[in-house]
Design an enzyme around this catalytic site. Structure first.
Site, PDB file in Angstrom:
ATOM      1  CG  ASN A 118      -0.783   0.244  -1.689  1.00 37.59           C
ATOM      2  OD1 ASN A 118       0.308   0.134  -1.551  1.00 37.59           O
ATOM      3  ND2 ASN A 118      -1.589  -0.480  -0.532  1.00 37.59           N
ATOM      4  CE  LYS A 134      -2.049  -3.946  -1.700  1.00 43.01           C
ATOM      5  NZ  LYS A 134      -3.101  -5.094  -1.522  1.00 43.01           N
ATOM      6  CG  HIS A 189      -2.931  -1.220   3.402  1.00 38.43           C
ATOM      7  ND1 HIS A 189      -3.130  -2.765   3.596  1.00 38.43           N
ATOM      8  CD2 HIS A 189      -3.539  -0.883   2.165  1.00 38.43           C
ATOM      9  CE1 HIS A 189      -3.674  -2.950   2.620  1.00 38.43           C
ATOM     10  NE2 HIS A 189      -3.933  -1.969   1.571  1.00 38.43           N
ATOM     11  CD  GLU A 213      -1.655  -5.731   1.980  1.00 33.53           C
ATOM     12  OE1 GLU A 213      -0.816  -4.926   1.511  1.00 33.53           O
ATOM     13  OE2 GLU A 213      -2.689  -6.159   0.970  1.00 33.53           O
ATOM     14  CD  GLU A 246      -7.692  -0.570   0.448  1.00 33.23           C
ATOM     15  OE1 GLU A 246      -7.395  -0.363  -0.596  1.00 33.23           O
ATOM     16  OE2 GLU A 246      -6.746  -0.738   1.372  1.00 33.23           O
ATOM     17  N   GLY A 250      -7.049  -8.031  -3.246  1.00 35.81           N
ATOM     18  CA  GLY A 250      -6.520  -9.220  -4.014  1.00 35.81           C
ATOM     19  C   GLY A 250      -7.033 -10.357  -4.178  1.00 35.81           C
ATOM     20  CB  SER A 253     -10.938  -6.691  -6.164  1.00 36.50           C
ATOM     21  OG  SER A 253     -10.089  -7.884  -5.704  1.00 36.50           O
TER      22      SER A 253
HETATM   23  P1  13P Z   1      -5.912  -5.008  -4.610  1.00 34.99           P
HETATM   24  O1  13P Z   1      -6.693  -3.799  -5.696  1.00 34.99           O
HETATM   25  O2  13P Z   1      -4.813  -5.661  -5.397  1.00 34.99           O
HETATM   26  O3  13P Z   1      -7.476  -5.815  -4.152  1.00 34.99           O
HETATM   27  O4  13P Z   1      -5.585  -3.980  -3.409  1.00 34.99           O
HETATM   28  C1  13P Z   1      -6.328  -3.161  -3.005  1.00 34.99           C
HETATM   29  C2  13P Z   1      -5.559  -2.522  -2.036  1.00 34.99           C
HETATM   30  O5  13P Z   1      -5.099  -2.982  -0.633  1.00 34.99           O
HETATM   31  C3  13P Z   1      -5.154  -1.223  -2.021  1.00 34.99           C
HETATM   32  O6  13P Z   1      -4.509  -0.667  -0.818  1.00 34.99           O
END
Ligand code: 13P
Length: 246
Positions: A10, A12, A93, A95, A163, A169, A208
């Site tokens: 992803n 982002k 997601h 976010e 997640e 992150g 992560s």
């Molecule tokens: P990270 O792998 O950067 O922690 O992000 C995970 C994520 O949100 C994937 O959708």
């Protein structure tokens, strides 16, 4: 039940045309690892160019609108994303749930819109740190999953991504026991809703995941792959994650 591992990057809000070489290299990694299904969910602006160089990887989007068309300035329909070259999309997601206030009902509606346009869907769920600390994570995330699950959910077009928000992150991941407990709980929740189809549905871990922890995470029962943010941004970082999937 033998579920083919699914590993998806992803990106982002990262990636310009300057990064097309990374996408091409990740596509080549997918070609080298046919046992697993590998994909990259890129910014919508890169879908067309990525589709042309994707190798054995699939190209996905990161969201779609729940409506087919209309007065929704700045939004993209599932059919637009499919036409651009996406074959999957992420939906729900954390976010987007946080930044755009997306509800479970929105997520279910978007998943249905995606499926109607021929896109496969990765539906995301996960708990905040306060829910984890309160010891209620399995119940809360199971309820979130059941409330977000679209009508007709089936393993040939839908995968789930667990997640934990506090792991995204941050470099922090749950213990393998916590991951096993959550994925088992989500499989049971799916069974209560879609019966034996739950056995075929892939449940990914995200948060992560990287080349150092991917093999251990993907060896946990009911972990059927990963949704990977930062460690998917270059082929060099993504390579060991893909290799861990087989
Ligand atoms: P990270 O792998 O950067 O922690 O992000 C995970 C994520 O949100 C994937 O959708």
């Amino acid at each position: 039940m033998n579920r083919r591992k699914l590993v998806v990057g992803n990106w982002k809000m990262n990636g310009l045309r300057a990064q097309l070489g990374e996408i091409e290299a990740i596509g080549a990694l997918a070609t080298d690892h046919p046992a697993a299904e590998i994909g990259l969910c890129v910014p919508a602006t890169l879908i067309g160019a990525a589709d042309a160089i994707k190798g054995a990887a699939f190209i996905g989007a990161q969201d779609c609108h729940m409506k087919d068309n209309g007065a929704h300035t700045g939004c993209l329909s599932a059919a637009m994303l499919a036409e651009a070259g996406a074959s999957w999309t992420i939906i729900g997601h954390s976010e987007r749930r946080e930044d755009q206030g997306e509800t479970d009902a929105d997520v279910a509606a978007k998943a249905l819109a995606a499926q109607a346009a021929g896109l496969k869907v990765i539906l995301c769920v996960g708990e905040s740190l306060s829910v984890r600390d309160a010891g209620d994570a399995e119940n809360v995330v199971s309820a979130q999953l059941l409330a977000s699950l679209p009508e007709g959910a089936a393993a040939d077009w839908l995968a789930i991504a667990y997640e934990p928000i506090w792991a995204i992150g941050t470099g922090r991941i749950p213990t393998m026991e916590q991951v096993a407990a959550m994925h088992g709980a989500l499989r049971s929740a799916l069974e209560s809703c879609i019966g034996s189809e739950a056995g075929a549905m892939r449940i990914l871990y995200g948060g992560s995941m990287n080349g150092e922890n991917a093999a251990e995470l993907m060896a946990v029962p009911d972990v059927d792959g990963g949704l990977v943010g930062g460690a998917s941004l270059t082929a060099a970082k993504f390579a060991p994650v893909i290799a861990a999937a087989g």
